[in-house]
Design an enzyme around this catalytic site. Structure first.
Site, PDB file in Angstrom:
ATOM      1  N   ASP A   7     150.842  36.460  -5.940  1.00 13.60           N
ATOM      2  CA  ASP A   7     150.987  37.783  -5.343  1.00 13.60           C
ATOM      3  C   ASP A   7     149.681  38.523  -5.641  1.00 13.60           C
ATOM      4  O   ASP A   7     148.913  38.122  -6.531  1.00 13.60           O
ATOM      5  CB  ASP A   7     152.188  38.495  -5.957  1.00 13.60           C
ATOM      6  CG  ASP A   7     152.371  39.897  -5.427  1.00 13.60           C
ATOM      7  OD1 ASP A   7     152.199  40.099  -4.207  1.00 13.60           O
ATOM      8  OD2 ASP A   7     152.654  40.809  -6.231  1.00 13.60           O
ATOM      9  N   ASP A   9     149.055  42.539  -5.496  1.00 11.16           N
ATOM     10  CA  ASP A   9     149.189  43.811  -6.200  1.00 11.16           C
ATOM     11  C   ASP A   9     149.947  43.631  -7.516  1.00 11.16           C
ATOM     12  O   ASP A   9     151.082  43.154  -7.527  1.00 11.16           O
ATOM     13  CB  ASP A   9     149.931  44.832  -5.329  1.00 11.16           C
ATOM     14  CG  ASP A   9     149.165  45.181  -4.061  1.00 11.16           C
ATOM     15  OD1 ASP A   9     147.947  44.953  -4.044  1.00 11.16           O
ATOM     16  OD2 ASP A   9     149.782  45.675  -3.112  1.00 11.16           O
ATOM     17  N   ARG A  47     155.610  47.475   3.722  1.00 11.89           N
ATOM     18  CA  ARG A  47     155.418  48.903   3.918  1.00 11.89           C
ATOM     19  C   ARG A  47     156.619  49.551   4.609  1.00 11.89           C
ATOM     20  O   ARG A  47     157.116  50.590   4.165  1.00 11.89           O
ATOM     21  CB  ARG A  47     154.152  49.155   4.737  1.00 11.89           C
ATOM     22  CG  ARG A  47     153.755  50.630   4.853  1.00 11.89           C
ATOM     23  CD  ARG A  47     152.565  50.778   5.783  1.00 11.89           C
ATOM     24  NE  ARG A  47     151.508  49.830   5.426  1.00 11.89           N
ATOM     25  CZ  ARG A  47     150.575  49.414   6.277  1.00 11.89           C
ATOM     26  NH1 ARG A  47     150.568  49.837   7.514  1.00 11.89           N
ATOM     27  NH2 ARG A  47     149.651  48.559   5.875  1.00 11.89           N
ATOM     28  N   ASP A 168     154.840  39.669 -10.050  1.00  8.10           N
ATOM     29  CA  ASP A 168     155.144  40.728 -11.015  1.00  8.10           C
ATOM     30  C   ASP A 168     156.340  41.556 -10.584  1.00  8.10           C
ATOM     31  O   ASP A 168     156.676  42.541 -11.243  1.00  8.10           O
ATOM     32  CB  ASP A 168     153.930  41.644 -11.206  1.00  8.10           C
ATOM     33  CG  ASP A 168     153.707  42.573 -10.025  1.00  8.10           C
ATOM     34  OD1 ASP A 168     153.901  42.122  -8.868  1.00  8.10           O
ATOM     35  OD2 ASP A 168     153.341  43.740 -10.240  1.00  8.10           O
TER      36      ASP A 168
END
Length: 210
Positions: A7, A9, A47, A168
């Site tokens: 991943d 971010d 988003r 995360d």
């Protein structure tokens, strides 16, 4: 294990605070409650999915066109933040770990729901480390659907069983599990549901797993 899919971010770079600031500014303008719990719910999702979560607290309903405009407003604010990112925003240990993994012959990929993933990788000079990149522009279903990881594995020409996903966020760990991947949970949010194959405290811990 032939490949590792990261991943972006919160794993390779720290941009969560930029997302949080952009969503918080939008919520403030719309007079919608937004706190740290709300921030955590948005981690690892697309988003538009994140926007839907934010709007749950709104007393009014928005049309599809209004939602597109709100998502664009948030992204404009977020892009203004990440435009200032440089290679210095990547920890030295992250680059060292990526180099070590490549020296071991592992294929590396990024699997991110972010439509800004390639821009961030370019800004931080990380693009060259990866054999494949799949971002939010290439998927129709966001995490916890495994589509982004399955597409990354396909680009690397490996099976899910041959790849380790590093995440995360709990949604990312669920996506890895449902796609048949092993997973490494980086930090408490990703590990909270107990679904990860491994738990790591930093990326360097990967060197003991592969």
């Amino acid at each position: 294990m032939r490949a590792i899919i990261f991943d972006l971010d919160g794993v390779l770079v720290s941009t969560d605070h930029f997302h949080d600031d952009a969503w918080r500014a939008l919520a403030r303008r719309l007079k919608i409650p937004f706190d740290e719990t709300a921030c955590r719910r948005l981690r690892g999702v697309s988003r538009m999915a994140a926007l839907e979560l934010v709007l749950e607290q709104s007393p009014r309903r928005y049309t599809a066109a209004e939602k597109e405009a709100l998502a664009a407003e948030k992204n404009t604010a977020y892009r203004a933040h990440i435009a200032g990112m440089t290679p210095a925003d990547v920890a030295d240990s992250t680059r060292t770990t990526l180099r070590s993994l490549k020296r071991r012959g592992l294929l590396l990929a990024v699997g991110s729901s972010s439509k800004n993933a390639r821009f961030i990788l370019e800004q931080t000079a990380l693009t060259s480390y990866f054999d494949a990149i799949v971002d939010g522009n290439e998927i129709t279903r966001s995490k916890p659907d495994p589509e982004v990881f399955l597409k990354a594995a396909a680009k690397l020409d490996v099976s899910p069983a041959e790849a380790l996903v590093v995440e995360d966020a709990a949604a990312g760990i669920r996506a890895a599990r449902s796609g048949g991947f092993q997973s490494a949970a980086l930090g408490p949010d990703a590990a909270e549901e107990g679904l990860a194959s491994h738990q790591i405290q930093n990326l360097a811990d990967l060197l003991a797993l592969v």
